[in-house]
Design an enzyme around this catalytic site. Structure first.
Site, short mmCIF file in Angstrom:
data_model
loop_
_atom_site.label_atom_id
_atom_site.label_comp_id
_atom_site.label_asym_id
_atom_site.label_seq_id
_atom_site.Cartn_x
_atom_site.Cartn_y
_atom_site.Cartn_z
N ASP A 81 -2.18 0.46 -7.42
CA ASP A 81 -0.94 0.20 -8.13
C ASP A 81 -0.54 -1.28 -8.05
O ASP A 81 -0.23 -1.91 -9.07
CB ASP A 81 0.16 1.09 -7.56
CG ASP A 81 1.50 0.89 -8.24
OD1 ASP A 81 1.64 1.32 -9.39
OD2 ASP A 81 2.40 0.29 -7.61
N ASP A 127 -5.54 7.01 -2.10
CA ASP A 127 -4.33 7.83 -2.18
C ASP A 127 -4.18 8.58 -3.49
O ASP A 127 -3.31 9.44 -3.62
CB ASP A 127 -3.09 6.96 -1.97
CG ASP A 127 -2.99 6.43 -0.55
OD1 ASP A 127 -3.43 7.15 0.38
OD2 ASP A 127 -2.47 5.32 -0.35
N MET A 130 -3.82 9.35 5.86
CA MET A 130 -3.14 8.32 5.08
C MET A 130 -2.38 8.94 3.92
O MET A 130 -2.66 10.05 3.48
CB MET A 130 -4.14 7.27 4.60
CG MET A 130 -4.58 6.33 5.72
SD MET A 130 -5.59 4.97 5.13
CE MET A 130 -5.58 3.92 6.59
#
Length: 363
Positions: free
Chosen positions: A118, A142, A184
């Site tokens: 991102d 992620d 994570m």
């Protein structure tokens, strides 16, 4: 000859090398393109002299099976939040995208492929607005970019976490213990929820669903009352209780992000304070999830992202990111790629399905 620059930014991720190799191999089919790589994201461009390497057949041969990135990477020196230290030693963050864009032009690059998540794609968008011919490639373990169905690296991280979780299940059962495994997931719980389903967890805690500690206690007690005698919990690093905050500390110098980690130990203490008497053990996987050999799925996905991104360059399809949608490789505007974060939605089937399997989220 036309010159292409590749950068890998943010956290490292299984499959980065496969993308680099995919770009290089596809580019070599064109006689008028040379491919270069910037060391440590765009730090190589900023450096004086520039730390930029020319990619060759020897440098890229066989790298698709290796973890990490041959170009190295960093989550510091973000040009949108570049760290500047004043005369008093104070660090402030400024936008230096215009300087980066000018430097790329000075070095004579005709196009840039920026591989990252991102934050990296927001940099891509900013560079495009400064006149750089840029293409993005979605990278993050992620899986938190909404403009693509899947990011490479995610499946490998889930496989690593699931393998670790399987091992904790057997030792939990042997000792009648509660095992908490922290994975994570700063803002999105995709790794946690996939691991919980794959491993058969009893409890899964993710950032999107703040948990009630008393509901977790109830779930744990029911497991022991029914004679099971052990409990396995997966918790994302960004998970938090309903009336609490994430566990974080100040980030390293040069980074504008806080550093997460340690929520497993906080949860352990919260459970003890709430009356749980059984033995609890904590495991924090940390960067194990980022390393090692990418799975076959991620090698294929990353390699095809590499090919797709270079073909976007050939077509002049700039200001866009390569995307994997409905089993097809397409391009999407960078603005679409970054405008909406890919959270795990509370009403999604994956959450409902996990609950149907008996997994508790503490809500």
């Amino acid at each position: 000859m036309k010159k292409l620059l590749i950068a890998t930014g943010g956290g490292d991720c299984p499959g980065l090398n496969a993308v680099i190799r995919g770009i290089y191999k596809r580019a070599k089919k064109e006689k008028d393109w040379e491919v270069y790589g910037s060391k440590e994201a765009f730090n190589g461009v900023y450096s004086d002299p520039p730390e930029i390497i020319k990619l060759t057949k020897n440098k890229t041969a066989g790298i698709h099976v290796k973890g990490g990135t041959i170009l190295k990477t960093t989550n510091k020196a973000d040009p949108l939040h570049f760290p500047i230290t004043d005369e008093n030693g104070n660090v402030k963050f400024v936008d230096r995208t215009n300087i980066l864009a000018d430097r790329i032009k000075e070095l004579g690059f005709d196009a840039v492929i920026n591989i990252g998540g991102d934050g990296s794609q927001k940099i891509s968008q900013a560079l495009y607005k400064h006149g750089i011919n840029v293409v993005g490639v979605p990278k993050t373990i992620d899986n938190d970019l909404s403009a693509t169905d899947m990011t490479f690296g995610f499946q490998t991280a889930v496989q690593i976490a699931s393998d670790s979780f399987d091992k904790l299940v057997t030792t939990a059962e042997s000792h009648n213990r509660i095992m908490i495994m922290e994975v994570m997931g700063r803002d999105a719980g995709w790794i946690a929820i996939h691991t919980a389903i794959a491993g058969g967890a009893d409890i899964c805690l993710i950032p999107e669903i703040p948990f009630d500690i008393h509901k977790l206690v109830k779930k744990i007690q029911s497991r022991y009352e029914k004679g099971r005698g052990f409990v396995n919990i997966v918790i994302a690093e960004g998970a938090k209780p309903k009336e609490g905050t994430i566990v974080s500390r100040k980030g390293e110098e040069g980074s504008h992000h806080v550093r997460l980690g340690g929520v497993a130990f906080q949860l352990s203490q919260q459970l003890k304070d709430a009356g749980i008497k059984e033995e609890i053990r904590e495991t924090v996987l940390g960067h194990v999830q980022r390393g090692g050999t990418p799975t076959a799925f991620d090698r294929v996905l990353a390699s095809l992202f590499g090919v797709k991104s270079f073909e976007m360059v050939l077509k002049g399809d700039f200001g866009k990111m390569a995307s994997f949608k409905n089993n097809s490789f397409i391009s999407v505007p960078l603005e679409d790629a970054t405008k909406e974060y890919n959270y795990v939605k509370k009403d999604s089937f994956i959450v409902k399905g996990a609950k149907g399997l008996g997994i508790t989220f503490g809500d």
